[in-house]
Scaffold this active site. Structure first.
Site, PDB file in Angstrom:
ATOM      1  N   GLU A 158       0.795  -1.243   0.000  1.00  0.00           N
ATOM      2  CA  GLU A 158       0.000   0.000   0.000  1.00  0.00           C
ATOM      3  C   GLU A 158       0.821   1.283   0.000  1.00  0.00           C
ATOM      4  O   GLU A 158       0.516   2.218   0.743  1.00  0.00           O
ATOM      5  CB  GLU A 158      -0.961   0.005   1.206  1.00  0.00           C
ATOM      6  CG  GLU A 158      -1.900  -1.183   1.216  1.00  0.00           C
ATOM      7  CD  GLU A 158      -2.891  -1.145   2.389  1.00  0.00           C
ATOM      8  OE1 GLU A 158      -2.733  -0.292   3.273  1.00  0.00           O
ATOM      9  OE2 GLU A 158      -3.812  -1.970   2.403  1.00  0.00           O
ATOM     10  N   GLU A 275      -6.092 -10.701  -1.409  1.00  0.00           N
ATOM     11  CA  GLU A 275      -6.922 -10.429  -0.224  1.00  0.00           C
ATOM     12  C   GLU A 275      -8.399 -10.293  -0.586  1.00  0.00           C
ATOM     13  O   GLU A 275      -9.119  -9.446  -0.056  1.00  0.00           O
ATOM     14  CB  GLU A 275      -6.457  -9.131   0.471  1.00  0.00           C
ATOM     15  CG  GLU A 275      -4.983  -9.116   0.814  1.00  0.00           C
ATOM     16  CD  GLU A 275      -4.557  -7.914   1.658  1.00  0.00           C
ATOM     17  OE1 GLU A 275      -5.420  -7.175   2.139  1.00  0.00           O
ATOM     18  OE2 GLU A 275      -3.337  -7.742   1.820  1.00  0.00           O
TER      19      GLU A 275
HETATM   20  C1  XIL Z   1      -6.418  -6.121   8.252  1.00  0.00           C
HETATM   21  C2  XIL Z   1      -6.785  -7.231   9.201  1.00  0.00           C
HETATM   22  O1  XIL Z   1      -7.720  -8.092   8.582  1.00  0.00           O
HETATM   23  C3  XIL Z   1      -7.355  -6.669  10.469  1.00  0.00           C
HETATM   24  O2  XIL Z   1      -7.536  -7.688  11.436  1.00  0.00           O
HETATM   25  C4  XIL Z   1      -6.437  -5.594  11.041  1.00  0.00           C
HETATM   26  O3  XIL Z   1      -7.053  -4.989  12.154  1.00  0.00           O
HETATM   27  C5  XIL Z   1      -6.124  -4.545   9.996  1.00  0.00           C
HETATM   28  O4  XIL Z   1      -5.574  -5.188   8.868  1.00  0.00           O
HETATM   29  N1  XIL Z   1      -4.977  -4.631   3.619  1.00  0.00           N
HETATM   30  C6  XIL Z   1      -3.987  -5.422   4.124  1.00  0.00           C
HETATM   31  C7  XIL Z   1      -4.277  -6.279   5.285  1.00  0.00           C
HETATM   32  O5  XIL Z   1      -2.894  -5.482   3.548  1.00  0.00           O
HETATM   33  O6  XIL Z   1      -3.141  -6.469   6.092  1.00  0.00           O
HETATM   34  C8  XIL Z   1      -5.413  -5.727   6.107  1.00  0.00           C
HETATM   35  O7  XIL Z   1      -5.715  -6.661   7.142  1.00  0.00           O
HETATM   36  C9  XIL Z   1      -6.605  -5.479   5.234  1.00  0.00           C
HETATM   37  C10 XIL Z   1      -6.282  -4.455   4.178  1.00  0.00           C
END
Ligand code: XIL
Length: 473
Positions: A158, A275
């Site tokens: 990101e 994701e």
């Molecule tokens: C999220 C997790 O699912 C949560 O439990 C945490 O509180 C925040 O992070 N992008 C990503 C992930 O790269 O690491 C994130 O995961 C969701 C968005």
């Protein structure tokens, strides 16, 4: 894993039977079909799993259905280096052991990210030299610890601003070091484990590949990294998207992501979906047809992974809607199992697609370079499977026996089910859309309302499940 045309061979052989195309018994899982298609399918291990806080059914589903795993939070910076130069690998080790026991590939997530960075790092936010050494030390240690065990890393996560084509400003790494933290992170990760696949990972990459969109900006950076010899091998598209009909403003689409995959192919870079979730707005009533449409979107993203030679991974950000981060995004029901760990229509849609996907003849997924830059007409591809099995001339099928003695036989339009007091029968079209469903089938069910064509029929009774392709003429 290399993508192969093995599935085509399996299916073609099975096609010889009259009207019956295949019989799937005990190994009827997402992962078994993913493996036949040479791809990885996975889901995170939710944070609750690490503390033993999930029912055993969760792990059962996870390990039987998936062949790649990533930790929801446990390999992030704040988890692995909570205080300076003191590393905690317990949870990550637990996941790596689990993956080994269950024959799964491991993703590491994530090394350089603006979020979930422990506070102590911010003490050095004005000290470029120190920040560089903090990041290097972190990467050396974490990647070094799991060298040979974590197969791929999100090295940078990101780093691009939300919707404008520029770097994300509010990141301790960007502010303290500048955008070259990215180049360095890849170089250090590669030195720490030369065999690991290294990805840049981000969201909103399915919104078009043009200079104004995030993916367009990223593509320019990837070109530069590749030209400069930065060891980057893959782009991870998080693909946290909303169901389009409940969010009129959402502008992402599978076709856009496919065009990014094709641009990356020209650079010899892979695209992975890392994701995935497809949520609905919180608070709205989600109907059965909403869930079916959601299943279609899941399938369209899967098609990219199945069809594009440089795409190999389809990873979902959760297993069951009950344990999902989506509530915090004001979304709901974005995964493929419901609150009770029951498969949703999206599961069926993915499963059916994995079962009936036939790779184009004579292309081995990774040996092919894609030169076409146009967005694919996915409907055209959808008919490929139909074409190759179109010669079936009869709807009589031999008896197929599955787990626990469950069996089915199609004669005319009558499907007979044996070995179950009562069963559920579902018929899907070749795109995985449900076209017929009957519960409590005792003995037989009439499929006369199913129009001519090729279908996948599934019979379930308790935990036994049997699936095959049928042609109705
Ligand atoms: C999220 C997790 O699912 C949560 O439990 C945490 O509180 C925040 O992070 N992008 C990503 C992930 O790269 O690491 C994130 O995961 C969701 C968005």
């Amino acid at each position: 894993m290399r993508k192969q045309t093995l599935a085509g061979v399996v299916f073609s052989a099975a096609l010889l039977g009259a009207g019956i195309t295949d019989a799937f018994a005990a190994d009827e899982t997402l992962r078994s079909y993913a493996e036949k298609n040479g791809i990885y399918i996975g889901a995170i291990l939710n944070s609750q799993w690490f503390g033993g806080g999930l029912p055993s059914q969760y792990e059962q589903v996870h390990k039987t259905q998936f062949n790649i795993v990533v930790a929801e939070n446990e390999m992030k910076f704040d988890a692995t280096e909570p205080s300076e130069n003191r590393f905690n690998y317990n949870n990550g080790d637990k996941m790596v052991r689990y993956a080994k026991q269950n024959g799964m590939r491991v993703r590491g997530h994530a090394l350089a990210w603006h979020s979930q960075v422990p506070n102590w790092v911010n003490n050095y936010k004005n000290d470029k030299k120190k920040l560089l050494s903090v990041l290097k030390n972190h990467i050396d240690n974490v990647v070094g610890h799991w060298k040979g065990q974590v197969d791929e890393w999100d090295v940078v996560n990101e780093a691009i601003s939300n919707n404008e084509p520029q770097w994300r400003g509010f990141s301790v790494w960007y502010q303290g070091i500048g955008p070259e933290f990215i180049d360095s992170a890849f170089v250090w990760a590669h030195a720490a484990d030369p065999n690991a696949e290294l990805c840049y990972n981000d969201y909103n990459l399915e919104q078009g590949v043009n200079p104004k969109a995030k993916a367009g900006f990223l593509l320019e950076q990837v070109k530069r990294w590749v030209a400069n010899g930065i060891p980057i091998h893959c782009v991870g598209s998080q693909t946290h998207v909303e169901d389009t009909t409940t969010d009129k403003h959402f502008i992402g689409s599978p076709d856009s992501l496919r065009s990014l995959a094709r641009e990356l192919a020209k650079l010899n870079i892979k695209l992975k979906i890392t994701e995935l979730d497809i949520g609905f707005k919180s608070g709205i009533n989600v109907s059965k047809s909403d869930l079916e449409r959601q299943g279609q979107t899941f399938r369209q993203y899967l098609d990219i992974i199945l069809e594009e030679p440089n795409a190999d991974t389809y990873l979902i950000w959760g297993v069951s809607d009950k344990w999902s981060w989506l509530g915090g995004l004001n979304r709901q029901k974005g995964l493929i199992y419901d609150d009770n760990l029951k498969p949703k229509p999206a599961f069926d849609s993915i499963m059916v697609r994995l079962q009936n996907f036939e790779p184009p003849q004579d292309t081995s997924k990774q040996d092919t370079t894609v030169s076409d830059t146009t967005v694919t007409d996915t409907t055209k591809k959808d008919t490929a499977a139909t074409d190759t099995v179109g010669q079936d001339t009869t709807i009589s099928i031999a008896k197929i026996v599955g787990p626990a003695g469950l069996s089915m036989q199609l004669n005319g339009h009558t499907l007979s089910v044996k070995g179950a007091v009562s069963a559920r029968v579902d018929v899907f079209d070749m795109q995985g859309r449900p076209v017929f469903s009957a519960k409590n089938v005792k003995g037989s069910v009439d499929l006369k309302d199913v129009s001519e064509g090729l279908y996948v029929v599934r019979v379930r009774s308790g935990s036994a499940s049997l699936t095959k392709r049928i042609a109705i003429k």
